[in-house]
Design an enzyme around this catalytic site. Sequence first.
Site, PDB file in Angstrom:
ATOM      1  N   HIS A  96       1.918 -51.138  -5.563  1.00 15.90           N
ATOM      2  CA  HIS A  96       2.863 -50.491  -4.639  1.00 15.90           C
ATOM      3  C   HIS A  96       4.140 -50.038  -5.335  1.00 15.90           C
ATOM      4  O   HIS A  96       4.954 -49.336  -4.736  1.00 15.90           O
ATOM      5  CB  HIS A  96       3.144 -51.387  -3.414  1.00 15.90           C
ATOM      6  CG  HIS A  96       4.172 -52.440  -3.596  1.00 15.90           C
ATOM      7  ND1 HIS A  96       3.863 -53.750  -3.868  1.00 15.90           N
ATOM      8  CD2 HIS A  96       5.523 -52.391  -3.523  1.00 15.90           C
ATOM      9  CE1 HIS A  96       4.994 -54.443  -3.963  1.00 15.90           C
ATOM     10  NE2 HIS A  96       6.001 -53.651  -3.755  1.00 15.90           N
ATOM     11  N   ASP A 140      -3.033 -55.534  -5.279  1.00 17.56           N
ATOM     12  CA  ASP A 140      -1.758 -54.873  -5.552  1.00 17.56           C
ATOM     13  C   ASP A 140      -1.430 -54.946  -7.053  1.00 17.56           C
ATOM     14  O   ASP A 140      -0.473 -55.587  -7.469  1.00 17.56           O
ATOM     15  CB  ASP A 140      -0.667 -55.575  -4.711  1.00 17.56           C
ATOM     16  CG  ASP A 140       0.619 -54.779  -4.628  1.00 17.56           C
ATOM     17  OD1 ASP A 140       0.667 -53.664  -5.155  1.00 17.56           O
ATOM     18  OD2 ASP A 140       1.581 -55.304  -4.025  1.00 17.56           O
ATOM     19  N   GLN A 174      13.539 -57.742  -2.895  1.00 17.99           N
ATOM     20  CA  GLN A 174      13.380 -56.330  -3.225  1.00 17.99           C
ATOM     21  C   GLN A 174      13.726 -56.103  -4.702  1.00 17.99           C
ATOM     22  O   GLN A 174      14.780 -56.536  -5.170  1.00 17.99           O
ATOM     23  CB  GLN A 174      14.313 -55.478  -2.352  1.00 17.99           C
ATOM     24  CG  GLN A 174      13.782 -55.135  -0.980  1.00 17.99           C
ATOM     25  CD  GLN A 174      13.009 -56.196  -0.281  1.00 17.99           C
ATOM     26  OE1 GLN A 174      11.813 -56.298  -0.510  1.00 17.99           O
ATOM     27  NE2 GLN A 174      13.645 -57.001   0.543  1.00 17.99           N
ATOM     28  N   GLY A 175      12.871 -55.416  -5.408  1.00 20.46           N
ATOM     29  CA  GLY A 175      13.113 -55.167  -6.822  1.00 20.46           C
ATOM     30  C   GLY A 175      12.404 -56.153  -7.728  1.00 20.46           C
ATOM     31  O   GLY A 175      12.300 -55.935  -8.933  1.00 20.46           O
ATOM     32  N   ASP A 176      11.926 -57.255  -7.163  1.00 22.89           N
ATOM     33  CA  ASP A 176      11.166 -58.228  -7.957  1.00 22.89           C
ATOM     34  C   ASP A 176       9.676 -57.911  -7.969  1.00 22.89           C
ATOM     35  O   ASP A 176       8.929 -58.424  -8.813  1.00 22.89           O
ATOM     36  CB  ASP A 176      11.351 -59.642  -7.397  1.00 22.89           C
ATOM     37  CG  ASP A 176      12.754 -60.177  -7.619  1.00 22.89           C
ATOM     38  OD1 ASP A 176      13.332 -59.886  -8.677  1.00 22.89           O
ATOM     39  OD2 ASP A 176      13.257 -60.869  -6.719  1.00 22.89           O
ATOM     40  N   SER A 177       9.236 -57.095  -7.023  1.00 24.35           N
ATOM     41  CA  SER A 177       7.812 -56.756  -6.924  1.00 24.35           C
ATOM     42  C   SER A 177       7.256 -56.329  -8.272  1.00 24.35           C
ATOM     43  O   SER A 177       7.928 -55.637  -9.037  1.00 24.35           O
ATOM     44  CB  SER A 177       7.611 -55.600  -5.943  1.00 24.35           C
ATOM     45  OG  SER A 177       7.615 -56.080  -4.641  1.00 24.35           O
TER      46      SER A 177
HETATM   47  N1  ARG Z   1       7.871 -55.651  -1.523  1.00 23.76           N
HETATM   48  C1  ARG Z   1       9.189 -55.899  -2.065  1.00 23.76           C
HETATM   49  C2  ARG Z   1       9.397 -55.130  -3.359  1.00 23.76           C
HETATM   50  O1  ARG Z   1       8.776 -54.130  -3.550  1.00 23.76           O
HETATM   51  C3  ARG Z   1       9.542 -57.355  -2.185  1.00 23.76           C
HETATM   52  C4  ARG Z   1       8.436 -58.317  -2.537  1.00 23.76           C
HETATM   53  C5  ARG Z   1       8.764 -59.782  -2.476  1.00 23.76           C
HETATM   54  N2  ARG Z   1       9.344 -60.210  -1.251  1.00 23.76           N
HETATM   55  C6  ARG Z   1       9.486 -61.501  -0.908  1.00 23.76           C
HETATM   56  N3  ARG Z   1      10.135 -61.804   0.155  1.00 23.76           N
HETATM   57  N4  ARG Z   1       8.935 -62.454  -1.646  1.00 23.76           N
HETATM   58  O2  ARG Z   1      10.255 -55.436  -4.164  1.00 23.76           O
END
Ligand code: ARG
Length: 253
Positions: A69, A115, A206-209
């Site tokens: 993603h 993913d 956000q940003g860790d994905s």
């Molecule tokens: N989908 C988000 C990204 O692209 C965050 C993923 C992790 N989120 C969480 N609450 N663990 O950065």
Amino acid sequence: MVKRMVALIAVLVLCTAGTTEPMVVGGTLASVSEAPWAVVLTNKDAVRDSKRWCGGVLVAPNKVLTAAHCAGRSASSYGVIQGRADLADHSLGKFSAVSKIWVHPAYSTTTNRNDFAVLTLTKPMTGVPLLRLETSPRADRRGAVPTVYGWGDTNGTGPEDTLQKLAVPDLGDATCLGIKGYAENGYTAAANICAGYLDGTGDACQGDSGGPLVMNGRLLGIVSWGRGCAEPQYPGVYAEIAPVAKTLLEQVR
Ligand code: ARG
């Protein structure tokens, strides 16, 4: 098409909800020497000055594993930075452009399954320790305590655009399957890891994905999704490496 749109909106809501929550949230500073294989994926369209887009993991000198993603744009729009804990410090680290993107053929925006994406670097990052992949499906078990690394949002619990780490207890698949909306959003016992804190202590954000979830010196999972960040009752969901390790290794060799 309509179904795809609905699914995409659902993922976006999951990724953007709760942006006022504390941002890796609840973590501590990490050094490059303890996580040399952790990389930042930048994109020219990112709004931040740092151009931070996602996390990633160096799995071969010229290959970075990240989340599918995160990898939907053109290869030429991305960059990869290694060795720079504070993204504002341009004097440190290595940079490479991206020449090719492989997305897991079974990646689904409906279920968030598979993913995974593998980026090929134009300039191999030689001399950097690599992280090997976990191959045992038994590594994902309740009570294990892997660590997540990332430059993502901290919601004020740490400096921005700086490498953070957080130990996140593996809560077991049953926990996430029992959380409202998680099974509906595609949480699957055989393909996901449920980790974090039910009391909102901390989480990836956000940003860790695309970044690494590490245990015993092996890559256990990739940051995938969650509802908000560090929201009580909503732990983080990680894409599990072991079931797809063989498929991923074919892309890495
Ligand atoms: N989908 C988000 C990204 O692209 C965050 C993923 C992790 N989120 C969480 N609450 N663990 O950065």
